[in-house]
Enzyme design. Structure first.
Site, PDB file in Angstrom:
ATOM      1  N   ASP A 146       0.640  -1.329   0.404  1.00  0.00           N
ATOM      2  CA  ASP A 146       0.174   0.010   0.154  1.00  0.00           C
ATOM      3  C   ASP A 146       0.328   1.307  -0.122  1.00  0.00           C
ATOM      4  O   ASP A 146       2.525   0.487  -0.301  1.00  0.00           O
ATOM      5  CB  ASP A 146      -0.509   0.578   1.368  1.00  0.00           C
ATOM      6  CG  ASP A 146      -2.094   0.696   0.799  1.00  0.00           C
ATOM      7  OD1 ASP A 146      -2.284   1.708  -0.045  1.00  0.00           O
ATOM      8  OD2 ASP A 146      -2.979  -0.273   1.358  1.00  0.00           O
ATOM      9  N   ASP A 204       3.173   4.737 -15.848  1.00  0.00           N
ATOM     10  CA  ASP A 204       3.863   4.322 -16.916  1.00  0.00           C
ATOM     11  C   ASP A 204       5.026   3.636 -16.126  1.00  0.00           C
ATOM     12  O   ASP A 204       6.052   2.298 -16.888  1.00  0.00           O
ATOM     13  CB  ASP A 204       4.626   5.562 -17.123  1.00  0.00           C
ATOM     14  CG  ASP A 204       4.469   6.284 -17.834  1.00  0.00           C
ATOM     15  OD1 ASP A 204       2.799   6.015 -19.073  1.00  0.00           O
ATOM     16  OD2 ASP A 204       4.291   7.486 -18.483  1.00  0.00           O
TER      17      ASP A 204
END
Ligand code: NAG
Ligand code: NAG
Ligand code: NAG
Ligand code: NAG
Ligand code: NAG
Ligand code: NAG
Ligand code: NAG
Ligand code: NAG
Length: 529
Positions: A146, A204
């Site tokens: 997380d 990306d």
């Protein structure tokens, strides 16, 4: 960074050989979070594992049990290692891992990139090597990392800070003799902004570092109202990201909330069918021992699981969208085509989708074999498929024919959500309506034509330098467009990029890096890898 440089780096990081991939198809299993949040304990996991076996979920392919936040003690051991909470897990996690293994289940765990988890337990920052080693020694092969409490010198949590930490984890995992499957929550910390640049800059790099990424909101937990809205919200984020997915990396729109009290059975089945159409992770967050036969029946639908686990790993993309009906499609590894029809409306309704919209030649009048993946019924159909769909329901069909399908569907701006729209010889960005003028075919020769007039191709007009629809001339570079993982659509003649300008004007402008005006979704299969 220069645009071309960015593309080259991305091409290198995306070159995942499917056969070498740690996880060639998306994970299936259980996670406690949306159902139990921090109220977790050993009993939940042992009962879940037993029920996954007895209810046929393991047999259907659900082979993972993942623990989410709040499992450790608040303090690390003297040697720095994390410790499970012995009140929650009296027999310990090594014992639990063995319990799962005995039932053919794999074991996953949760930690955080920052110095505390979202629930306030110790995070892994600066303990990456130790924690990876600890998890591995407990028989764990999957880590959800997380992104709470990530600080940059106490303040700004920038995209670069996340990239450094997740990139470091990637190196640590590469060093392991049995690398962990790496689920990255980093993009979720950048989603939902009006300016999409940072979200996409994170997207990306995540496919190069791990196998899946939670990209947006947490799905509604058991105690939150309006779960259907939550499902549609995450669906809405997912459809902006199809270009990133390929075997070995999967976008994660979060858990299947099968026993949420405020979902109808049709809504639950929709949730499952849409996630399967995306080849998304199928991770159930529900109390599995109490699931009903109806719920188990749809979760174990072999035809839909086969769509989810298809070897091409494509995410279905939008063919059309008109406010009520979302039509999606993708190709499957045996040459078949998927058709998924979501009815967002408050009434049951019927929709017909011509085969042309699925990427088949319009002149073809032959027969298609169509399987309804809910009923299992197969029929021979020509021209179009008609579906009757309940309110908030989703119809799913597998279409077989001897013909190859061409990537066909909407081209839309992921920030404005406007559709590229043909009008005679001109194009504009306008609201999506589901019209043929907004459905585009992308050929293997890199040309782009709308179904409303397939004789014309999207072209850079040499005189004006703008974009127009001109008679197709197969060889001409002004009519060839490259689609990059960044979402840029680049003209081969000018090297400029397709752009949404002011008031829906279609222009060609110097390519920019992840700028709202230049990030587009194209039909799945349009991206050359
Ligand atoms: C385990 O957690 C569940 C759900 O929070 C709870 O109902 C149950 O009583 C707990 N069992 C034990 C043994 O702590
Ligand atoms: C660190 O300490 C814990 C708790 O005492 C122990 O279980 C673990 O094996 C130790 N780890 C190493 C690598 O020695
Ligand atoms: C986490 O990092 C922040 C910012 O650097 C710092 O203020 C805080 O004390 C740290 N917390 C812990 C538990 O290390
Ligand atoms: C990976 O292993 C090499 C060789 O053991 C070591 O030099 C390097 O520091 C390790 N890298 C990470 C990120 O752990
Ligand atoms: C996109 O680029 C244009 C032109 O450089 C710029 O004016 C605009 O602010 C950029 N948009 C975003 C969201 O960064
Ligand atoms: C959008 O975000 C990017 C990256 O943070 C930034 O460079 C750009 O200036 C922002 N654009 C606008 C219009 O705020
Ligand atoms: C279900 O919806 C009702 C109102 O329609 C609301 O009162 C209740 O809190 C919701 N329950 C859950 C579990 O979300
Ligand atoms: C199509 O173009 C014509 C002529 O330029 C214009 O009058 C008309 O409004 C356009 N139609 C749409 C739907 O944009």
């Amino acid at each position: 960074m220069l645009f071309q440089e960015t593309l080259m780096l991305l091409a290198a990081s995306m070159a995942v050989d499917a056969s070498q991939a740690l996880m060639p198809t998306p994970p299936m299993g259980f996670n406690n979070w949306a159902r139990f949040e921090c109220a977790l304990n050993q009993t939940i996991f042992t009962e879940t594992a037993d029920a996954m076996v007895s209810k046929g979920l393991v047999k259907a392919g659900y082979d993972r049990v993942n623990i989410d936040d709040c499992w450790p003690l608040h303090e690390r051991a003297a040697n720095g290692s994390l410790q499970w909470d012995p009140e929650k897990f009296p027999n310990g996690l090594i014992w639990l891992g063995q319990y799962l293994k005995n039932r053919n289940l794999k074991f996953g765990i949760y930690s955080d990139a920052g110095n505390l988890t979202c629930g306030g337990y110790p995070g892994s920052l600066n303990y990456e090597e130790i924690d990876a080693e600890t998890f591995s020694s407990w028989g764990i092969d999957y880590l959800k990392l997380d992104g709470c409490n990530v600080y940059n010198q106490g303040s700004l949590d920038s995209e670069q800070t996340y990239k450094n930490i997740y990139g470091h984890w990637h190196q640590v995992i590469l060093n392991m003799s049995r690398p962990l499957i790496f689920s990255e929550s980093a993009p979720a910390y950048f989603s939902g902004e009006a300016n999409l640049t940072d979200w996409y800059l994170v997207m990306d790099w995540v496919p190069g570092y791990g196998e899946l990424a939670c990209h947006s909101n947490d799905i509604a937990t058991f105690d939150t109202p309006n779960p259907w809205e939550s499902i549609l919200t995450n669906y809405g984020f997912e459809i902006l990201l199809a270009r990133y997915q390929s075997p070995g990396y999967f976008n994660d729109p979060d858990f299947l909330i099968v026993d949420h009290a405020n979902l109808t059975l049709d809504e639950k089945k929709s949730h499952f069918a849409l996630w399967a159409s995306f080849s998304a992770p199928l991770i159930i967050s529900a109390y599995i021992p109490d699931l009903t036969d109806d719920e188990i029946a749809y979760l174990t639908n072999e035809d839909l699981i086969a769509i989810d686990q298809d070897a091409l790993g494509l995410q279905a993309t939008l063919v059309s969208q008109d406010g009520t009906w979302d039509v999606l499609s993708k190709s499957l590894s045996n040459g078949d085509r998927l058709l998924t029809i979501l009815n967002r409306g408050d009434e049951a309704g019927s929709l017909s989708v011509p085969f042309e919209r699925l990427g088949y030649p319009s002149q073809y009048s032959g027969i298609f074999v169509v399987k309804d993946l809910w009923t299992g019924a197969t029929s021979e159909v020509s021209n179009q498929i008609t579906a009757n769909v309940p309110s908030h329901g989703t119809a799913v069909f597998r279409v077989s024919s001897r013909l190859a399908a061409i990537p066909t569907g909407m081209i839309f701006n992921t920030a404005s959500l406007n559709c590229l729209t043909a009008n005679g010889s001109s194009v504009r960005w306008t609201k999506c309506t589901g019209s043929d003028t907004q459905i585009w075919q992308i050929t293997s020769g890199r040309s782009i034509s709308s179904l409303s007039d397939l004789s014309k191709c999207l072209s850079r007009d040499a005189k004006s330098g703008t974009v127009a629809l001109e008679v197709c001339q197969g060889w001409h570079k002004s009519q060839k467009w490259d689609y990059a993982i960044t979402g840029n659509v680049q003209n081969q003649a000018s090297s400029d990029c397709l752009t949404e300008g002011q008031d829906g004007v279609v222009t060609l402008v110097e390519c920019l890096v992840e700028n709202n005006s230049q990030v587009f979704e194209l039909p799945s299969g349009s991206l050359q890898r």
